[in-house]
Design an enzyme around this catalytic site. Structure first.
Site: not given
Length: 246
Positions: A84, A151, A155, A186, A188
């Protein structure tokens, strides 16, 4: 019925923390890895925390081996690894990114999960327990964006890596199930970081701000709950599930 054991990276906050708390509530055992400390609401002797910086690739195999030695593997019915932890920055055009920034992002977001996966499979191959790896992906792995090259590339790499491992495992006697899980957008700290950037440095900061203000971000609790559902389903190891809801 045997016990279920989970190794989860990035348990000090966000989705990782919610995952750990939900699994503990279910009576499972969680071994969390994070650079920071973890303050669990579900404080229990079924949670063990390992403070470790995943940017240091050289010690990961030893760490996984050390964690697995603490698990009574004979009693395990299910052993999971949830990759994660990820790093969002550097959020700026590639020509403004230093070698150190690029290297750190790729190490934490891509190389570390690859090594964790390698160690996890190697050290559990003798077991008959059900084994599963969930790689937390992102829409950014399929949709390119300016100032997010590291990033997005990490991914995209996670998605391809997941598919390669699924193929490797498909002919094994006790194959490890592996899925890529895309949680959508999300609420976060990663999102907060993206919103807080200046537009001249990170062109999409305004877009991230609009999504947040419109209440379109999913809660880490919802995402963690959905991830656990996907993990519990028996998935065909030759097929990768991308969860694109949200």
């Amino acid at each position: 019925m045997g016990n279920r054991y989970f190794i989860i990276t990035g348990t000090s906050k966000g989705i990782g923390k919610q995952l750990a708390e939900l699994l503990l509530k279910k009576g499972d055992y969680v071994y969390g890895i994070a650079r920071g400390t973890a303050d669990m609401k579900e404080a229990t002797d079924r949670y063990k925390h390992f403070q470790y910086d995943l940017g240091d690739l050289s010690g990961i195999d030893e760490l996984v081996s050390h964690i697995l030695k603490q698990i009574p593997l004979q009693e395990a019915e299910f052993i999971g690894l949830i990759n994660n932890a990820a790093m969002l920055e550097p959020l700026k055009p590639i020509d403004r990114c230093s070698a150190e920034e690029i290297s750190l992002n790729l190490n934490i977001s891509l190389a570390a999960p690859m090594i964790l996966t390698s160690s996890f499979i190697k050290h559990t191959n003798h077991l008959t327990a059900r084994r599963k790896i969930v790689n937390v992906s992102s829409g950014s792995g399929s949709y390119p964006a300016p100032s997010m090259a590291s990033y997005c590339t990490s991914k995209a790499g996670m998605n391809m890596f997941t598919q390669c491992i699924a193929m490797e495992q498909s002919g094994q006697p006790n194959p490890v199930e592996v899925i890529a899980f895309d949680p959508g957008m999300v609420d976060t700290e990663l999102q907060a970081v993206a919103r807080g950037k200046g537009a001249e440095e990170f062109a999409l900061s305004e877009v991230f701000g609009q999504v947040y203000n419109a209440g379109q971000l999913r809660s880490p609790q919802d995402v963690a709950k959905q991830l656990i559902e996907r993990m519990e389903e028996i998935s065909d190891p030759s097929e990768v599930l991308h969860t694109m809801e949200g």
